[in-house]
Design an enzyme around this catalytic site. Structure first.
Site, short mmCIF file in Angstrom:
data_model
loop_
_atom_site.label_atom_id
_atom_site.label_comp_id
_atom_site.label_asym_id
_atom_site.label_seq_id
_atom_site.Cartn_x
_atom_site.Cartn_y
_atom_site.Cartn_z
N LYS A 119 0.82 -1.21 0.00
CA LYS A 119 0.00 0.00 0.00
C LYS A 119 0.85 1.26 0.00
O LYS A 119 0.49 2.27 -0.59
CB LYS A 119 -0.92 0.01 1.22
CG LYS A 119 -2.08 -0.97 1.12
CD LYS A 119 -3.09 -0.70 2.24
CE LYS A 119 -4.25 -1.68 2.18
NZ LYS A 119 -3.83 -3.07 2.48
N GLU A 201 -4.71 5.37 8.29
CA GLU A 201 -5.26 6.40 7.40
C GLU A 201 -6.26 7.29 8.12
O GLU A 201 -6.94 6.85 9.06
CB GLU A 201 -6.05 5.73 6.26
CG GLU A 201 -5.29 5.49 5.00
CD GLU A 201 -6.15 4.72 4.01
OE1 GLU A 201 -5.59 4.20 3.05
OE2 GLU A 201 -7.40 4.64 4.21
N HIS A 236 -15.81 -4.06 7.23
CA HIS A 236 -14.89 -3.60 6.19
C HIS A 236 -14.74 -4.58 5.05
O HIS A 236 -13.79 -4.51 4.30
CB HIS A 236 -13.52 -3.25 6.77
CG HIS A 236 -13.62 -2.34 7.94
ND1 HIS A 236 -14.09 -1.06 7.83
CD2 HIS A 236 -13.39 -2.56 9.25
CE1 HIS A 236 -14.13 -0.51 9.03
NE2 HIS A 236 -13.72 -1.39 9.91
N ARG A 292 -5.02 -8.36 -9.06
CA ARG A 292 -5.62 -9.69 -9.27
C ARG A 292 -7.07 -9.51 -9.68
O ARG A 292 -7.58 -8.39 -9.72
CB ARG A 292 -5.56 -10.47 -7.96
CG ARG A 292 -6.18 -9.64 -6.82
CD ARG A 292 -6.57 -10.42 -5.63
NE ARG A 292 -6.90 -9.55 -4.51
CZ ARG A 292 -8.10 -9.06 -4.22
NH1 ARG A 292 -9.11 -9.31 -5.03
NH2 ARG A 292 -8.30 -8.30 -3.17
#
Lengths: 497, 176, 497, 176
Positions: A119, A201, A236, A292
């Site tokens: 990330k 974040e 999530h 993917r």
């Protein structure tokens, strides 16, 4: 196509392994299934042309076992490996080991995967390509985390730097929860991805999750196949996805597609991938690239009239991607999971005692389940994906509500009725989409009273029905009485009629 | 008969009062309802009640009665079976594994007093952590597992006894 | 839409009744099923919101019973009736009776149906509209028939003037067979359509059967949704259909669409219908109009991304039809019938002991079957339709071969393996299509030796497996042991665990 | 054991010779083959033979063994059961209804001599006419139905006896 593939090993299980096998066969490719001891009787094993046991139930020793999988590919002479999603699909070392064995990996090159799968590195590429990102920092250190949180303000979001799919994600509402959450996230990240790095974040208030499907070939062509809205999530993790994203302006869509293409080109991306964004009012922020196939890829297929696994195989064979035809209609997918939506979505296991599958026009059900199948605790609880197409969103929505009404599965607690109630709701009809949709509208959901009454009546009928006894059904596959047991007696057949 | 829904500790007292052809009259608690049941070829049937028709299916397995009403699936147990696990003053005398998995954390020790809802043990299954809490105030009688251990579905993880303050009053069981 | 429909009665059974119910529900329409005593436990009955027994097993007293069906519609307050295909779907008196009861008939107006449903009248309209027809004559008289045959030469084709679907059709190769064939055709025509009139045609040597899908609204708009090639027929009944028609030139397609639109406009056609043509080299000949939904309509839906039943309901509600979007890809359908392809396609009956249904991308299965379902001799033997979509014909074909490989049905002899062998064949791949395809390439078909060997091994295993005993399964629905039987004992439950 | 495929009058002589784990050795007539069988969760299994894998499923019902090999479905009967209907010199001693239906035409009378393949009776079922013929030369012993009558599956329509010319020689049965 530059090279002609002949045999594909599918390094996965469950619905996606079956789905990949189905498409590979369209080209006349032979297929090899790998399976763990827990999956010996699973549908993907039966569907393939060849199958091999690669380890015990624990994923770390089977579906995550790079050496065993590559060895299986060599043993059977497979010239390509498709990783599916999850498991090894985003592990550059797997792509590398495949390439080292002179086998085609159906996915991006290892170095691209390494750059985008992380990330932090992916954010760097995005920033360099001029794509906006959410403020964030990579750290598992409590002090650095405290500092970042103070800077952007609570709530903040903690997630695994490696991998995707929402696993290990946690919202931290206030400072006192920070330490415990960091620890648990690191633990789950390590368990799920073998990589304990953590990313923190700024948490957006009412974002939508919208992503762009990308296809890139070895000749430098990259195309986008529209967007998917995946805002409806619990814990999530996405449970309902659709295309197009309702209410997304043509301008925003064009901007996001442009950003995704820029990113993909900057990264030298090939094969299928997805650029994920958060969207809030007129802003969008790059989240990550999933290097993917996504779980939710069928909604794109239905609108574009294409088969993304076929496209992946064409690309892996050296073929070129073309600009897609204009998309048509609307498609919505929901994920039927082995979980209890009345009890905090806790995972469920069991034996499928009865399965009724919906069908008809515009309905697609991707699932490895059959009657008698075991849902074990070893892998994620995705039982199947139900996807409906319609000329417009309302037609797709009506179809999906009805298709869920035709679905039934006995023996494993699941979220099908929950999904039906969400998709039939005014809030979903009105597309009040944000990643907080579930919290806002469906957190305290309970099955309706009339259905409980019907269930009680059904239970009374079942209690009194001598044919309803399935006590003879095997408890698990190991205990399953094999037809072999009786073989010695076959000559007695005449007397047992 | 007395039924309990899996995951719900409330008893449901229900019985068939009468039947006539396809029509069944049922008492649920103190309510009565009349429904029509038509069997389907697949072994299930259509239950018509209050102007709605539900496809239903049912099967018994071990102590459980599994039924589906359209996409909704239910597991019932006869209350006698469920009651075996209960002790006066406790919602449940045992904390059992809701599925096979691995014990990640044990948060209490023998002798601890716990409140309703207090986390007792964390297990990992299907790649998710699940925290099991006390359904009512209790005393930890015996912790039967340790961290890192793998457990089967239904395995007893922790035994509970009524809290010392409990003087025989039935505390209302609450759903987790 | 001018009128808002609320409740639809479906005057049919089997897969088409279920399929219509599914689409009606997309609009939120309530649905009413009708059923005969033989179909009490059939899927369409369970799928509807309400259901009513309209008569005994004999179609003449149930599904062909106009008075009972219209009365049922009134009783339940249905404001529309969909006739499906077969049964009453092309009977003007049914459309009239529906209209007389102030109920919307989902189909063309009775007078249009009367004009087009009659092959002789329809030919007249075609000739007047400048559409070419095959030489033919309406007569059941042996002398007139002889005269006509002498004029055009043998072989000739004998068929029912009313109805469609190939029933009662006979090829007469020489004069000596004429009289017997005429008699049998008249008998079957009377039994099937209540109308013994016979039509005799010149028999073309190698024609393809290609048809054009039409939609017309009440506002004078008529559109065409491309063509279907239905050349592959056995006993004059279609078993494999596809769209587009392979090798059909754009020019021919345009001409045929133009002819179909001319015909439809000349007849004042409304709702869904199909203009059937025979095509030989560069000529096409009008055959008949089927004034209803066709069995093979799904191949059109998959290419055009539409739902023809939804379109029918929109039209019946007073909506307008638009020019369709450009079609995409290719679709092939095959009909899985209860029949024995190794023994002259003789009809089969039985109980479904096990059913495995294919799924995944691009696969649609329209069927009313479930495990335990009875296939009775009362109605036609269509068990289900398997339809596959692909980006091109080869992709659709590969998918359909694989989907048939996933299909299995135990307990009722059927043609699934036969269909698979045809669709996988070089002749089908090379699209050597004509209505004589089966006679030319697959008349003496037998299941392959390796599969017989596997079946014998399976039979030995089954003979020795105590769990394989299904003797307890009901012989038919009347004998089915009802769960009610046990209800009196429900208090004994505890002791029977 | 001796099996016959429904609709085929040839006997199949087959037996399991040995098994070892998942491997089964079978004799069919004078051939031997070795196959691997792996059970599936759904009660069926995968049979691997000669480099190909077939999904198979099987069930017994009354005298029949039903099996499927992929999309191909088969009905076998043990030869003893099938033989009961046979008489020396005849392929079948009875003409039975292959499905429920209506007798449209009876084309012979008691005492008629018929040739192999000669049509005897026409029945209508599933909206189709089906003509039933003699499987071998025979004499019509007794016509048990009349035109217009509805008959059940398996109902005996016509009884046959060996033709007077037959001197005990087994005529080769032929498939219809």
């Amino acid at each position: 196509m530059a090279r002609r593939l002949k045999k594909l090993l599918v390094a996965n299980r469950g619905e996606i392994a079956l789905r990949i096998i189905r498409s590979a066969r369209v080209f006349g490719l032979k297929t090899v299934a790998v399976y763990s001891a827990a999956d010996a009787t699973s549908a993907h094993v039966g569907a393939a042309d060849e199958a091999i046991l690669i380890g015990p139930a624990e994923a770390a020793k089977s579906y995550l076992n790079i050496a065993a999988i590559v060895a299986a590919a060599k043993q059977f002479g497979a010239d390509a490996i498709h990783p599916g999603y999850g498991f090894l699909s985003e592990r550059p070392e797997f792509a590398q080991a495949t390439a080292d064995a002179q086998i085609v990996f159906v996915g991006p090159r290892p170095e691209v995967m390494a750059a985008l799968g992380d990330k932090v590195a992916a954010r760097r590429i995005a920033v360099a390509a001029g794509v906006p990102v959410v403020p964030g920092i990579e750290t598992a250190e409590i002090s650095a985390a405290r500092e970042f949180a103070a800077l952007v303000g609570y709530p903040i979001l903690i997630k695994a730097a490696a991998g995707g799919g929402g696993r290990g994600m946690r919202v931290v509402a206030e400072a006192s929860q920070l330490e415990t959450a960091l620890e648990a996230a690191a633990r789950e990240a390590t368990a799920a991805f073998g990589d304990g790095r953590i990313f923190i974040e700024k948490y957006l208030a009412h974002p939508r999750h919208i992503e762009i499907q990308i296809l890139g070939d070895d000749h430098g062509n990259v195309v986008a196949l529209g967007e998917r809205d995946c805002s409806i999530q619990r814990r999530h993790q996405k449970i309902i996805e659709e295309s197009p994203a309702p209410g997304l302006s043509a301008e925003m869509r064009a901007k996001m597609i442009d950003a995704a293409l820029k990113l993909a080109r900057a990264a030298g991306y090939t094969n299928a991938g997805t650029a994920e964004f958060l969207v809030e009012s007129d802003n969008f922020y790059f989240l990550e690239v999933n290097a993917r196939l996504q779980v939710e890829h069928p909604v794109t297929e239905m609108r574009f009239g294409c088969d993304l696994v076929c496209e992946q195989l064409r690309i892996a064979s050296g073929g070129k991607v073309d600009e897609p035809a204009a998309p048509r209609g609307a498609a919505i997918e929901c994920r039927i999971n082995a979980e209890d939506p009345e009890h905090d979505f806790r995972p469920a296991t069991g034996t499928v005692l009865h399965l009724r599958v919906p069908g008809g026009p515009g309905v697609r059900f991707d699932s490895h389940l059959t009657s008698g199948a075991e849902v074990t605790p070893w892998y994620d609880g995705l039982l199947g994906k139900l996807i409906c197409y319609g000329a417009d969103r309302e037609e797709a929505r009506g179809r999906l509500v009805n298709a869920l009404g035709e679905f039934s599965l006995l023996g494993v607690t699941n979220n099908a009725a929950y999904l039906r109630d969400i998709i039939a709701s005014d809030q979903f009809r009105d597309a009040k989409l944000s990643t907080h949709f579930i919290d806002s509208f469906f957190s305290g959901w309970r099955i309706g009273g009339p259905e409980i009454d019907a269930a009680i009546v059904a239970a009374l009928i079942t209690a009194g029905d001598p044919q309803a006894e399935t006590g003879a059904l095997p408890q698990n596959n190991n205990q399953r009485r094999s037809p072999w047991d009786g073989l010695g007696n076959f000559e007695l057949w005449g007397s047992r009629k | 008969m007395k039924l309990m829904r899996a995951g719900d500790s409330r008893e449901i007292d229900a019985e068939v009062i009468a039947r006539d052809g396809n029509t069944i009259r049922v008492r649920i608690g103190d309510r009565e309802l009349v429904a029509d049941f038509t069997p389907n070829a697949d072994g299930g049937g259509i239950l018509a009640n209050d102007g709605r028709r539900y496809p239903i299916f049912g099967a018994r397995r071990k102590e459980s009665i599994f039924v589906s009403v359209g996409p909704a699936s239910f597991e019932f147990k006869p209350a006698e079976a469920a009651a075996r696990r209960r002790t006066r003053g406790l919602a449940a005398a045992e904390i059992t594994a809701p599925m096979p998995g691995k014990v990640l954390k044990v948060l209490v020790r023998d002798g601890d007093l716990v409140e309703a809802g207090q986390p007792l043990v964390v297990i990992e299954a299907m790649k998710m952590e699940t925290t099991l809490g006390a359904e009512s105030a209790a005393m930890v009688k015996h912790v039967r597992v340790e961290e890192g251990q793998t457990v089967d579905h239904g395995a007893v993880l922790i035994e509970l006894s009524p809290p010392p303050a409990s003087s025989g009053r039935e505390s209302a069981p609450r759903a987790r």
